[in-house]
Design a protein around this motif. Structure first.
Motif, short mmCIF file in Angstrom:
data_model
loop_
_atom_site.label_atom_id
_atom_site.label_comp_id
_atom_site.label_asym_id
_atom_site.label_seq_id
_atom_site.Cartn_x
_atom_site.Cartn_y
_atom_site.Cartn_z
N HIS A 22 0.69 -1.23 0.06
CA HIS A 22 0.07 0.04 0.00
C HIS A 22 0.79 1.28 0.07
O HIS A 22 0.65 2.20 -0.71
N ALA A 23 1.95 1.24 0.86
CA ALA A 23 2.75 2.40 0.87
C ALA A 23 3.51 2.74 -0.43
O ALA A 23 3.64 3.84 -0.76
N ALA A 24 4.15 1.55 -1.01
CA ALA A 24 4.60 1.67 -2.50
C ALA A 24 3.78 2.41 -3.46
O ALA A 24 3.94 3.25 -4.15
N ARG A 25 2.39 1.74 -3.54
CA ARG A 25 1.38 2.27 -4.59
C ARG A 25 1.20 3.80 -4.10
O ARG A 25 1.04 4.44 -5.08
N ARG A 26 0.94 4.10 -2.94
CA ARG A 26 0.66 5.50 -2.43
C ARG A 26 1.72 6.54 -2.91
O ARG A 26 1.43 7.54 -3.66
N PHE A 27 3.14 5.90 -2.75
CA PHE A 27 4.39 6.63 -3.04
C PHE A 27 4.31 6.93 -4.57
O PHE A 27 4.25 8.17 -5.05
N ASP A 28 4.09 6.04 -5.27
CA ASP A 28 4.25 5.95 -6.55
C ASP A 28 3.24 7.07 -7.32
O ASP A 28 3.26 7.76 -8.28
N GLU A 29 2.00 6.85 -6.88
CA GLU A 29 0.73 7.54 -7.30
C GLU A 29 0.87 9.19 -6.90
O GLU A 29 0.80 10.01 -7.75
N ARG A 30 1.71 9.34 -5.89
CA ARG A 30 1.88 10.72 -5.49
C ARG A 30 2.99 11.28 -6.59
O ARG A 30 2.70 12.31 -6.86
N VAL A 31 4.05 10.45 -6.74
CA VAL A 31 5.14 10.88 -7.54
C VAL A 31 4.54 11.24 -9.00
O VAL A 31 4.72 12.42 -9.47
N LEU A 32 3.48 10.29 -9.52
CA LEU A 32 2.91 10.51 -10.77
C LEU A 32 2.08 11.78 -10.67
O LEU A 32 2.13 12.54 -11.83
N GLU A 33 1.54 12.01 -9.65
CA GLU A 33 0.34 13.08 -9.52
C GLU A 33 1.43 14.48 -9.70
O GLU A 33 0.96 15.41 -10.29
N LEU A 34 2.44 14.39 -8.87
CA LEU A 34 3.16 15.68 -8.74
C LEU A 34 3.78 15.62 -10.42
O LEU A 34 3.88 16.87 -10.85
N MET A 35 4.29 14.87 -11.06
CA MET A 35 4.79 14.89 -12.28
C MET A 35 3.84 15.38 -13.31
O MET A 35 4.11 16.19 -14.17
N ALA A 36 2.48 15.16 -13.17
CA ALA A 36 1.47 15.47 -13.95
C ALA A 36 1.17 16.94 -13.93
O ALA A 36 0.67 17.61 -14.84
N HIS A 37 1.52 17.70 -12.87
CA HIS A 37 1.22 19.04 -12.55
C HIS A 37 2.44 19.88 -12.61
O HIS A 37 2.63 21.17 -12.14
N ASP A 38 3.61 19.29 -12.85
CA ASP A 38 4.90 19.97 -13.22
C ASP A 38 5.02 20.66 -14.46
O ASP A 38 4.88 20.03 -15.67
N ILE A 39 5.23 21.90 -14.51
CA ILE A 39 5.26 22.72 -15.61
C ILE A 39 6.33 22.36 -16.50
O ILE A 39 6.65 22.56 -17.73
N ASP A 40 7.69 21.78 -15.87
CA ASP A 40 8.69 21.58 -16.46
C ASP A 40 8.61 20.12 -17.29
O ASP A 40 9.48 19.72 -18.12
N VAL A 41 7.47 19.32 -17.10
CA VAL A 41 7.37 18.26 -18.02
C VAL A 41 6.59 18.53 -19.22
O VAL A 41 5.83 19.25 -19.24
N PRO A 42 7.31 17.94 -20.33
CA PRO A 42 6.82 18.21 -21.47
C PRO A 42 5.39 17.92 -21.66
O PRO A 42 4.63 17.00 -20.76
N LEU A 43 4.39 19.02 -22.14
CA LEU A 43 3.06 18.96 -21.97
C LEU A 43 2.31 17.57 -22.44
O LEU A 43 1.46 17.06 -21.68
N ALA A 44 2.58 16.88 -23.36
CA ALA A 44 2.09 15.65 -23.81
C ALA A 44 2.38 14.58 -22.73
O ALA A 44 1.35 14.05 -22.43
N LEU A 45 3.43 14.43 -22.20
CA LEU A 45 3.88 13.68 -21.03
C LEU A 45 2.79 13.91 -19.75
O LEU A 45 2.34 13.14 -19.03
N SER A 46 2.76 15.26 -19.35
CA SER A 46 2.08 15.80 -18.18
C SER A 46 0.59 15.50 -18.57
O SER A 46 -0.16 14.93 -17.51
N ASN A 47 0.11 15.54 -19.64
CA ASN A 47 -1.23 15.05 -19.99
C ASN A 47 -1.53 13.67 -19.83
O ASN A 47 -2.53 13.24 -19.29
N LEU A 48 -0.64 12.76 -20.36
CA LEU A 48 -0.67 11.19 -20.21
C LEU A 48 -0.60 11.22 -18.92
O LEU A 48 -1.55 10.08 -18.21
N ALA A 49 0.27 11.65 -17.97
CA ALA A 49 0.30 11.28 -16.53
C ALA A 49 -1.13 11.71 -15.79
O ALA A 49 -1.56 11.12 -15.06
N ALA A 50 -1.59 12.75 -16.20
CA ALA A 50 -2.73 13.32 -15.60
C ALA A 50 -3.89 12.45 -15.87
O ALA A 50 -4.92 12.29 -15.21
N ARG A 51 -4.04 11.79 -16.73
CA ARG A 51 -5.16 10.90 -17.47
C ARG A 51 -4.77 9.38 -17.04
O ARG A 51 -5.58 8.51 -17.55
#
Length: 170
Positions: A22-51
């Motif tokens: 559970h802890a590993a899944r929570r951590f990975d989900e949080r990392v992906l959520e942060l990356m989805a909202h990172d303005i330095d991540v290329p927009l297409a990748l950010s959109n993929l992560a957000a979806r």
């Protein structure tokens, strides 16, 4: 035979392996959520992560591709996956522009998986998201508990990880 009372079965929900999962899944989900909202991540990748199209499985690429490049068999072994499953992940990441396959200078038949410039930007965003998620963990449980957890996990998983890296894959 008398059925076991429900309260005696609670260990299945609270044993260490389940909590670690559970802890590993929570951590990975949080990392992906942060990356989805990172303005330095290329927009297409950010959109993929957000979806939710980029998953924790894709993070294996981010965790395991060496900066100088890696062979597919090495990636699969390090991630504990089959070569075919890792190949599918590399195909997706290649389509997204994160990695590319290049000829292996040491083996004419082999290929090396390398980060693209977009992949390196993704890697930097991953690094920053991991640092933030670790900081949030420390804030939630306290520095002393976080340090003990990290030391315990390093001792427990570190020995296994070294052994698993040396073991031949079937």
């Amino acid at each position: 035979m008398t059925p076991t009372p429900p309260h005696e079965d609670s260990w299945r929900l609270t044993h260490l392996g389940r909590l670690l999962g559970h802890a590993a899944r929570r951590f990975d989900e949080r990392v992906l959520e942060l990356m989805a909202h990172d303005i330095d991540v290329p927009l297409a990748l950010s959109n993929l992560a957000a979806r939710g199209q980029v998953t924790a499985a894709h993070v294996h690429i981010t965790r395991h591709v060496a900066l100088e490049g890696s062979r597919l068999t090495e990636l699969a072994q390090q991630a504990g996956m089959t070569k075919q499953a890792m190949g599918d992940l590399v195909d997706q990441c290649e389509a997204w522009g994160l990695v590319r396959r290049e000829p292996d200078p040491r083996d004419a038949r082999g290929r090396i998986v390398r980060f693209t410039p977009t992949g390196l930007a993704w890697l930097q965003a991953f690094r920053e998201a991991v640092a933030q998620a670790e900081g949030e963990f420390r804030q939630e449980v306290g520095d002393e508990v976080a340090t003990v957890v990290q030391l315990g996990l390093e001792a427990y998983a570190g020995a296994w990880g070294a052994k698993a890296a040396r073991a031949p894959k079937r």
